[in-house]
Design a protein around this motif. Structure first.
Motif, PDB file in Angstrom:
ATOM      1  N   SER A 186       0.838  -1.197   0.000  1.00  0.00           N
ATOM      2  CA  SER A 186       0.000   0.000   0.000  1.00  0.00           C
ATOM      3  C   SER A 186       0.872   1.246   0.000  1.00  0.00           C
ATOM      4  O   SER A 186       1.972   1.258   0.561  1.00  0.00           O
ATOM      5  CB  SER A 186      -0.930   0.008   1.221  1.00  0.00           C
ATOM      6  OG  SER A 186      -0.187   0.066   2.429  1.00  0.00           O
ATOM      7  N   PHE A 187       0.343   2.315  -0.646  1.00  0.00           N
ATOM      8  CA  PHE A 187       1.059   3.571  -0.780  1.00  0.00           C
ATOM      9  C   PHE A 187       0.104   4.717  -0.478  1.00  0.00           C
ATOM     10  O   PHE A 187      -1.002   4.759  -1.015  1.00  0.00           O
ATOM     11  CB  PHE A 187       1.604   3.725  -2.202  1.00  0.00           C
ATOM     12  CG  PHE A 187       2.385   2.515  -2.679  1.00  0.00           C
ATOM     13  CD1 PHE A 187       3.733   2.400  -2.409  1.00  0.00           C
ATOM     14  CD2 PHE A 187       1.759   1.489  -3.371  1.00  0.00           C
ATOM     15  CE1 PHE A 187       4.450   1.296  -2.831  1.00  0.00           C
ATOM     16  CE2 PHE A 187       2.464   0.378  -3.806  1.00  0.00           C
ATOM     17  CZ  PHE A 187       3.816   0.276  -3.534  1.00  0.00           C
ATOM     18  N   ARG A 188       0.551   5.644   0.350  1.00  0.00           N
ATOM     19  CA  ARG A 188      -0.292   6.800   0.632  1.00  0.00           C
ATOM     20  C   ARG A 188      -0.273   7.771  -0.544  1.00  0.00           C
ATOM     21  O   ARG A 188      -1.283   8.362  -0.893  1.00  0.00           O
ATOM     22  CB  ARG A 188       0.169   7.507   1.911  1.00  0.00           C
ATOM     23  CG  ARG A 188      -0.776   8.621   2.368  1.00  0.00           C
ATOM     24  CD  ARG A 188      -0.338   9.274   3.661  1.00  0.00           C
ATOM     25  NE  ARG A 188       0.902  10.030   3.461  1.00  0.00           N
ATOM     26  CZ  ARG A 188       2.067   9.707   4.017  1.00  0.00           C
ATOM     27  NH1 ARG A 188       2.146   8.641   4.798  1.00  0.00           N
ATOM     28  NH2 ARG A 188       3.137  10.441   3.801  1.00  0.00           N
ATOM     29  N   SER A 189       0.889   7.930  -1.178  1.00  0.00           N
ATOM     30  CA  SER A 189       0.986   8.799  -2.342  1.00  0.00           C
ATOM     31  C   SER A 189       2.123   8.325  -3.230  1.00  0.00           C
ATOM     32  O   SER A 189       3.071   7.690  -2.759  1.00  0.00           O
ATOM     33  CB  SER A 189       1.225  10.258  -1.925  1.00  0.00           C
ATOM     34  OG  SER A 189       2.463  10.404  -1.243  1.00  0.00           O
ATOM     35  N   ILE A 190       2.004   8.640  -4.530  1.00  0.00           N
ATOM     36  CA  ILE A 190       3.034   8.280  -5.498  1.00  0.00           C
ATOM     37  C   ILE A 190       3.386   9.517  -6.317  1.00  0.00           C
ATOM     38  O   ILE A 190       2.508  10.157  -6.910  1.00  0.00           O
ATOM     39  CB  ILE A 190       2.566   7.150  -6.434  1.00  0.00           C
ATOM     40  CG1 ILE A 190       2.305   5.870  -5.635  1.00  0.00           C
ATOM     41  CG2 ILE A 190       3.611   6.875  -7.505  1.00  0.00           C
ATOM     42  CD1 ILE A 190       1.830   4.702  -6.479  1.00  0.00           C
ATOM     43  N   ASN A 191       4.673   9.858  -6.329  1.00  0.00           N
ATOM     44  CA  ASN A 191       5.171  10.954  -7.148  1.00  0.00           C
ATOM     45  C   ASN A 191       5.839  10.386  -8.397  1.00  0.00           C
ATOM     46  O   ASN A 191       6.499   9.361  -8.335  1.00  0.00           O
ATOM     47  CB  ASN A 191       6.200  11.783  -6.366  1.00  0.00           C
ATOM     48  CG  ASN A 191       5.611  12.425  -5.126  1.00  0.00           C
ATOM     49  OD1 ASN A 191       4.438  12.796  -5.106  1.00  0.00           O
ATOM     50  ND2 ASN A 191       6.419  12.563  -4.083  1.00  0.00           N
ATOM     51  N   LEU A 208      -7.373   3.166  -6.489  1.00  0.00           N
ATOM     52  CA  LEU A 208      -6.814   4.230  -5.652  1.00  0.00           C
ATOM     53  C   LEU A 208      -6.002   5.225  -6.480  1.00  0.00           C
ATOM     54  O   LEU A 208      -5.959   6.418  -6.164  1.00  0.00           O
ATOM     55  CB  LEU A 208      -5.931   3.619  -4.557  1.00  0.00           C
ATOM     56  CG  LEU A 208      -6.626   2.722  -3.534  1.00  0.00           C
ATOM     57  CD1 LEU A 208      -5.609   2.154  -2.540  1.00  0.00           C
ATOM     58  CD2 LEU A 208      -7.705   3.498  -2.772  1.00  0.00           C
ATOM     59  N   LEU A 209      -5.351   4.723  -7.527  1.00  0.00           N
ATOM     60  CA  LEU A 209      -4.515   5.574  -8.360  1.00  0.00           C
ATOM     61  C   LEU A 209      -5.308   6.372  -9.391  1.00  0.00           C
ATOM     62  O   LEU A 209      -4.795   7.357  -9.943  1.00  0.00           O
ATOM     63  CB  LEU A 209      -3.473   4.731  -9.099  1.00  0.00           C
ATOM     64  CG  LEU A 209      -2.262   4.254  -8.302  1.00  0.00           C
ATOM     65  CD1 LEU A 209      -1.447   3.283  -9.143  1.00  0.00           C
ATOM     66  CD2 LEU A 209      -1.397   5.437  -7.884  1.00  0.00           C
ATOM     67  N   ALA A 210      -6.543   5.965  -9.651  1.00  0.00           N
ATOM     68  CA  ALA A 210      -7.312   6.573 -10.724  1.00  0.00           C
ATOM     69  C   ALA A 210      -7.370   8.099 -10.650  1.00  0.00           C
ATOM     70  O   ALA A 210      -7.144   8.782 -11.657  1.00  0.00           O
ATOM     71  CB  ALA A 210      -8.722   5.979 -10.765  1.00  0.00           C
ATOM     72  N   PRO A 211      -7.654   8.699  -9.491  1.00  0.00           N
ATOM     73  CA  PRO A 211      -7.706  10.177  -9.451  1.00  0.00           C
ATOM     74  C   PRO A 211      -6.366  10.827  -9.793  1.00  0.00           C
ATOM     75  O   PRO A 211      -6.321  11.860 -10.462  1.00  0.00           O
ATOM     76  CB  PRO A 211      -8.113  10.475  -7.999  1.00  0.00           C
ATOM     77  CG  PRO A 211      -8.772   9.229  -7.516  1.00  0.00           C
ATOM     78  CD  PRO A 211      -8.041   8.112  -8.196  1.00  0.00           C
ATOM     79  N   PHE A 212      -5.259  10.213  -9.343  1.00  0.00           N
ATOM     80  CA  PHE A 212      -3.941  10.780  -9.625  1.00  0.00           C
ATOM     81  C   PHE A 212      -3.598  10.627 -11.107  1.00  0.00           C
ATOM     82  O   PHE A 212      -3.005  11.519 -11.719  1.00  0.00           O
ATOM     83  CB  PHE A 212      -2.888  10.107  -8.755  1.00  0.00           C
ATOM     84  CG  PHE A 212      -3.160  10.203  -7.286  1.00  0.00           C
ATOM     85  CD1 PHE A 212      -2.957  11.385  -6.592  1.00  0.00           C
ATOM     86  CD2 PHE A 212      -3.636   9.107  -6.578  1.00  0.00           C
ATOM     87  CE1 PHE A 212      -3.213  11.480  -5.238  1.00  0.00           C
ATOM     88  CE2 PHE A 212      -3.898   9.186  -5.230  1.00  0.00           C
ATOM     89  CZ  PHE A 212      -3.681  10.376  -4.555  1.00  0.00           C
ATOM     90  N   LEU A 213      -3.969   9.479 -11.700  1.00  0.00           N
ATOM     91  CA  LEU A 213      -3.727   9.265 -13.124  1.00  0.00           C
ATOM     92  C   LEU A 213      -4.536  10.246 -13.958  1.00  0.00           C
ATOM     93  O   LEU A 213      -4.034  10.807 -14.945  1.00  0.00           O
ATOM     94  CB  LEU A 213      -4.077   7.827 -13.510  1.00  0.00           C
ATOM     95  CG  LEU A 213      -3.175   6.736 -12.930  1.00  0.00           C
ATOM     96  CD1 LEU A 213      -3.778   5.353 -13.175  1.00  0.00           C
ATOM     97  CD2 LEU A 213      -1.777   6.811 -13.536  1.00  0.00           C
TER      98      LEU A 213
END
Length: 223
Positions: A186-191, A208-213
């Motif tokens: 699990s990751f809280r955030s990915i840069n 979980l990544l969809a909004p960041f993508l």
């Protein structure tokens, strides 16, 4: 429609670790920078602040050794076994690790940039910040670890897996990944989302990544 195959096409790390043949127990080490030590067992010793730049340890065992602020720049670790290493500041830039295992590691800031890791298993530790910038990783397994920040900026990674890890921030700017398995972690955030190319994630992680993508692609999502 035939059922989708659940077999993974991601190649797992190839590890062939074996116990070191350390036969000589060292009570009071006299380690110097550039030394080559082989087949030695260090237990419950303090090497804090020592200048060990360029040292080579081969088929050695380190248990409960303190390495806070020790200088390990350019060190080489070959077929070693480390357990309960403690270092609020771990300085090992440009170091080389081959066929080596680390268990229950406790590092605060770990400076491992420009390093090379081949056939390494890091298992069950708590690490605040791990700096692996511009390093080369092949056949590396990181399992059961709690990591505050994992910086993989500019790394070249092949057959690397993070298994059952909890990571606060994962940074991947400029990373080149091949067969990198992030499932079960699990990751809280990915840069640096572009650096995810070549990684394998599961469906839950994708949600979980969809909004960041979407943000990285300039997409607007409206209900």
């Amino acid at each position: 429609m035939p059922p989708r195959s659940t077999r993974s096409t991601t190649t797992a790390p190839r590890l062939s670790l074996r116990p070191p043949r350390a036969v000589s127990r060292v009570e009071e080490p006299r380690l110097l920078d550039g030394d080559h030590r082989e087949g030695e067992h260090y237990e419950r010793l303090t090497l804090d602040g020592e200048d060990l730049a360029g040292i080579t340890l081969q088929e050695c065992i380190l248990e409960g050794v303190g390495l806070n602020d020790a200088e390990l720049r350019g060190a080489r670790f070959i077929e070693c076994s480390f357990e309960d290493l403690y270092a609020p500041v771990f300085r090992a830039s440009r170091s080389s690790w081959r066929e080596t295992s680390l268990r229950s590691t406790r590092w605060g800031s770990a400076e491992l940039y420009d390093s090379r890791l081949d056939g390494v298993h890091l298992d069950g530790g708590k690490l605040d910040y791990v700096n692996l910038r511009s390093s080369q990783l092949s056949d590396v397994l990181i399992s059961g670890c709690i990591i505050g920040e994992l910086d993989l900026t500019g790394v070249k990674a092949t057959r690397v897996a993070l298994q059952d890890c909890t990571v606060g921030t994962l940074t991947l700017d400029g990373a080149r990944l091949k067969d990198v398995d992030l499932r079960t972690s699990s990751f809280r955030s990915i840069n640096g989302l572009d650096g995810l190319r070549g990684a394998t994630i599961d469906e839950y992680q994708l949600q979980l990544l969809a909004p960041f993508l979407a943000e990285s692609m300039g997409l607007r999502i409206e209900g």
